[in-house]
Motif scaffolding. Structure first.
Motif, PDB file in Angstrom:
ATOM      1  N   PHE A  64       0.849  -1.192   0.000  1.00  0.00           N
ATOM      2  CA  PHE A  64       0.000   0.000   0.000  1.00  0.00           C
ATOM      3  C   PHE A  64       0.885   1.243   0.000  1.00  0.00           C
ATOM      4  N   LEU A  65       0.615   2.159  -0.941  1.00  0.00           N
ATOM      5  CA  LEU A  65       1.310   3.439  -0.951  1.00  0.00           C
ATOM      6  C   LEU A  65       0.314   4.534  -1.307  1.00  0.00           C
ATOM      7  N   ALA A  66       0.717   5.782  -1.128  1.00  0.00           N
ATOM      8  CA  ALA A  66      -0.241   6.886  -1.316  1.00  0.00           C
ATOM      9  C   ALA A  66       0.471   8.155  -1.763  1.00  0.00           C
ATOM     10  N   ASP A  67      -0.307   9.032  -2.386  1.00  0.00           N
ATOM     11  CA  ASP A  67       0.091  10.424  -2.659  1.00  0.00           C
ATOM     12  C   ASP A  67       1.425  10.527  -3.389  1.00  0.00           C
ATOM     13  N   THR A  68       1.455   9.988  -4.604  1.00  0.00           N
ATOM     14  CA  THR A  68       2.661  10.108  -5.425  1.00  0.00           C
ATOM     15  C   THR A  68       2.796  11.504  -6.046  1.00  0.00           C
ATOM     16  N   HIS A  69       1.667  12.137  -6.349  1.00  0.00           N
ATOM     17  CA  HIS A  69       1.650  13.529  -6.842  1.00  0.00           C
ATOM     18  C   HIS A  69       2.615  13.735  -8.006  1.00  0.00           C
ATOM     19  N   LEU A  70       2.438  12.999  -9.095  1.00  0.00           N
ATOM     20  CA  LEU A  70       3.238  13.250 -10.290  1.00  0.00           C
ATOM     21  C   LEU A  70       2.958  14.666 -10.780  1.00  0.00           C
ATOM     22  N   LEU A  71       3.997  15.442 -10.943  1.00  0.00           N
ATOM     23  CA  LEU A  71       3.840  16.851 -11.272  1.00  0.00           C
ATOM     24  C   LEU A  71       3.353  17.054 -12.692  1.00  0.00           C
ATOM     25  N   GLY A  72       2.624  18.156 -12.895  1.00  0.00           N
ATOM     26  CA  GLY A  72       2.064  18.483 -14.195  1.00  0.00           C
ATOM     27  C   GLY A  72       2.804  19.611 -14.873  1.00  0.00           C
ATOM     28  N   GLU A  73       2.226  20.105 -15.968  1.00  0.00           N
ATOM     29  CA  GLU A  73       2.894  21.130 -16.772  1.00  0.00           C
ATOM     30  C   GLU A  73       2.673  22.538 -16.224  1.00  0.00           C
ATOM     31  N   ILE A  74       1.725  22.711 -15.288  1.00  0.00           N
ATOM     32  CA  ILE A  74       1.393  24.056 -14.807  1.00  0.00           C
ATOM     33  C   ILE A  74       2.323  24.493 -13.684  1.00  0.00           C
ATOM     34  N   THR A  75       2.430  23.686 -12.641  1.00  0.00           N
ATOM     35  CA  THR A  75       3.240  24.058 -11.475  1.00  0.00           C
ATOM     36  C   THR A  75       4.493  23.218 -11.328  1.00  0.00           C
ATOM     37  N   GLY A  76       4.673  22.206 -12.172  1.00  0.00           N
ATOM     38  CA  GLY A  76       5.807  21.305 -12.030  1.00  0.00           C
ATOM     39  C   GLY A  76       7.052  21.801 -12.749  1.00  0.00           C
ATOM     40  N   HIS A  77       8.136  21.991 -11.997  1.00  0.00           N
ATOM     41  CA  HIS A  77       9.419  22.369 -12.580  1.00  0.00           C
ATOM     42  C   HIS A  77      10.115  21.110 -13.088  1.00  0.00           C
TER      43      HIS A  77
ATOM     44  N   LEU B 219      -3.361   4.811  -2.917  1.00  0.00           N
ATOM     45  CA  LEU B 219      -4.521   5.393  -2.243  1.00  0.00           C
ATOM     46  C   LEU B 219      -4.744   6.862  -2.610  1.00  0.00           C
ATOM     47  N   GLY B 220      -4.766   7.128  -3.898  1.00  0.00           N
ATOM     48  CA  GLY B 220      -5.192   8.447  -4.359  1.00  0.00           C
ATOM     49  C   GLY B 220      -4.089   9.474  -4.501  1.00  0.00           C
ATOM     50  N   ASP B 221      -4.438  10.578  -5.177  1.00  0.00           N
ATOM     51  CA  ASP B 221      -3.510  11.649  -5.540  1.00  0.00           C
ATOM     52  C   ASP B 221      -2.302  11.084  -6.272  1.00  0.00           C
ATOM     53  N   VAL B 222      -2.596  10.297  -7.295  1.00  0.00           N
ATOM     54  CA  VAL B 222      -1.546   9.799  -8.174  1.00  0.00           C
ATOM     55  C   VAL B 222      -0.901  10.975  -8.897  1.00  0.00           C
ATOM     56  N   PHE B 223      -1.738  11.888  -9.369  1.00  0.00           N
ATOM     57  CA  PHE B 223      -1.269  13.062 -10.107  1.00  0.00           C
ATOM     58  C   PHE B 223      -1.474  14.315  -9.263  1.00  0.00           C
ATOM     59  N   ASP B 224      -0.638  15.301  -9.519  1.00  0.00           N
ATOM     60  CA  ASP B 224      -0.762  16.558  -8.786  1.00  0.00           C
ATOM     61  C   ASP B 224      -1.750  17.506  -9.454  1.00  0.00           C
ATOM     62  N   GLU B 225      -1.888  17.403 -10.789  1.00  0.00           N
ATOM     63  CA  GLU B 225      -2.719  18.348 -11.528  1.00  0.00           C
ATOM     64  C   GLU B 225      -3.790  17.658 -12.365  1.00  0.00           C
ATOM     65  N   GLY B 226      -4.207  16.452 -11.954  1.00  0.00           N
ATOM     66  CA  GLY B 226      -5.247  15.756 -12.706  1.00  0.00           C
ATOM     67  C   GLY B 226      -6.531  16.554 -12.820  1.00  0.00           C
ATOM     68  N   LYS B 227      -6.806  17.368 -11.826  1.00  0.00           N
ATOM     69  CA  LYS B 227      -8.039  18.166 -11.832  1.00  0.00           C
ATOM     70  C   LYS B 227      -7.985  19.315 -12.844  1.00  0.00           C
ATOM     71  N   TRP B 228      -6.766  19.671 -13.297  1.00  0.00           N
ATOM     72  CA  TRP B 228      -6.612  20.769 -14.249  1.00  0.00           C
ATOM     73  C   TRP B 228      -6.159  20.310 -15.622  1.00  0.00           C
ATOM     74  N   SER B 229      -5.599  19.136 -15.741  1.00  0.00           N
ATOM     75  CA  SER B 229      -4.865  18.731 -16.940  1.00  0.00           C
ATOM     76  C   SER B 229      -5.735  18.745 -18.189  1.00  0.00           C
ATOM     77  N   SER B 230      -5.172  19.255 -19.269  1.00  0.00           N
ATOM     78  CA  SER B 230      -5.818  19.130 -20.578  1.00  0.00           C
ATOM     79  C   SER B 230      -5.724  17.675 -21.027  1.00  0.00           C
ATOM     80  N   SER B 231      -6.421  17.346 -22.077  1.00  0.00           N
ATOM     81  CA  SER B 231      -6.395  15.968 -22.582  1.00  0.00           C
ATOM     82  C   SER B 231      -4.986  15.536 -22.946  1.00  0.00           C
TER      83      SER B 231
END
Length: 389
Positions: free
Chosen positions: A67-80, A110-122
């Motif tokens: 079991f692991l959680a909250d990987t938060h792969l960074l996106g193109e908006i806030t990810g350096h 257990l969720g939050d695989v991505f950091d910007e999934g809620k904003w990401s374009s297709s």
């Protein structure tokens, strides 16, 4: 040898060639240790916990779950790009090393695989999914199950059916998973707002149906409500979700990976930091679980609900959220379970190693340039000093 010949042809002295080889050896050794070997050295000490033998009867098959959680792969908006490179390499090496050394049968995120999934374009979503599949690649015999987090599909006010379906097309919409007599209920806790929204109503209806199936497994098969349909294992389920059940704060949490002392007494906000009291009671009443695992807080905590149901908050898997990430190893049977925690390398250890290597490189460079006496005199130099005495 090729490097030495090249240096010789270009007029480098033997002393300079030796210096360059030393600098190269120190650099390669530090990279090899910090980027590969340290993961094996740390995770090697992790062990699957032992499940107690049954009082009588034959031993049940044991399911090994990670079991692991909250990987938060960074996106193109806030990810350096450097942040992406560093943290994602850490998670990839941690996961691949754990797979190779521990060989789990199923992995739950257990969720939050991505950091910007809620904003990401297709397009951005497709790129993020491709990175995830590369980092968390696994052999066909290992199952990978993922529950939705608020960063994957958005908080309740951001969530849309488009985001939910997009997530479930990649990670499945299954709410119930059974293997080796163990029942897992995977909850979309973001949708347990309780306000009757379309997505919330659909998720609650799905969970009620799962509850009915589980209750039927405990009753006679010819019951009116349970006639027909596939029978599930007779086993109290394990709940897997992103949001923790309601608790006032982390004040009662302890351990080296719990929240920092200055944050533990900060009150949690219902429907933001934790589920509401009402949603928490519904889940406990519907499923009567024997264990709950959740993420979201990025810190560890163990809570007992109703005096008998333990909940384990799994810390973040990423250096971006904590210096000492970890994951949980579970040995599970239909009636029993045992859990242990496996810590990953500390980011501070890796940084300190690189700083030490950089300092050694500076010393070697200054020594080679004749600006500093060698801290490691040669055997011939030590012999001459001894004779001089």
């Amino acid at each position: 040898m090729v490097l030495i010949r090249w240096l010789g042809r270009h007029g480098w002295s033997r002393r300079r060639r030796a210096l360059l080889l030393k600098l190269t050896a120190v650099t390669l050794a530090s990279l090899l240790f910090c980027e590969f070997l340290i993961y094996y050295l740390v995770i090697f000490w992790c062990r699957w916990p032992e499940v107690g033998a049954p009082a009588r009867g034959k031993r049940e098959p044991v399911l090994r779950a990670l079991f692991l959680a909250d990987t938060h792969l960074l996106g193109e908006i806030t990810g350096h790009w450097l942040d992406k490179l560093r943290r994602e390499w850490q998670m990839e090496r941690s996961f691949q090393t754990a797979l190779w050394l521990l060989q789990p049968e199923v992995v739950f995120i257990l969720g939050d695989v991505f950091d910007e999934g809620k904003w990401s374009s297709s397009k951005a979503w497709e790129e993020e999914v491709a990175r995830f599949r590369k980092m968390f690649r696994h052999p066909p015999h290992v199952q990978l199950k993922v529950v939705a987090g608020n960063h994957d599909i958005g908080f309740h006010y951001q969530m849309s059916m488009y985001h939910v379906r997009r997530f479930e097309e990649v990670f499945s919409s299954d709410r119930l998973f059974s293997w080796k007599g163990v029942n897992f209920v995977m909850v979309n806790s973001v949708a347990l707002e309780g306000d009757g929204c379309g997505i919330c109503s659909q998720v609650e209806a799905e969970l009620i149906e799962v509850s009915r199936k589980l209750n039927c497994s405990r009753e006679e098969p010819d019951s009116n409500q349970c006639a027909g349909g596939q029978r599930l294992p007779v086993s109290a389920p394990i709940l897997l979700q992103h949001y923790p059940l309601y608790r006032a704060s982390d004040a009662n949490c302890s351990g080296e990976d719990a929240a920092p002392p200055e944050e533990r007494n900060v009150p949690f906000q219902e429907k933001y930091d934790v589920l509401s009291r009402e949603a928490s009671q519904k889940l406990l009443w519907w499923f009567r679980p024997r264990l709950i695992l959740s993420g979201h807080t990025h810190s560890a905590c163990e809570v007992l609900h109703g005096g008998s149901v333990p909940e384990i908050s799994v810390p973040s898997f990423s250096w971006r959220n904590r210096n000492n990430p970890s994951f949980i190893l579970g040995s599970l049977t239909s009636r029993d379970y045992a859990l242990s925690k496996c810590f990953l390398p500390l980011e501070g250890t890796v940084l300190s190693t690189y700083c030490g290597a950089a300092g050694l490189l500076v010393v070697l460079a200054l020594t080679g340039a004749g600006r500093l006496a060698s801290p490691f005199p040669s055997a011939w130099t030590r012999l001459r000093m001894h004779r001089a005495r």
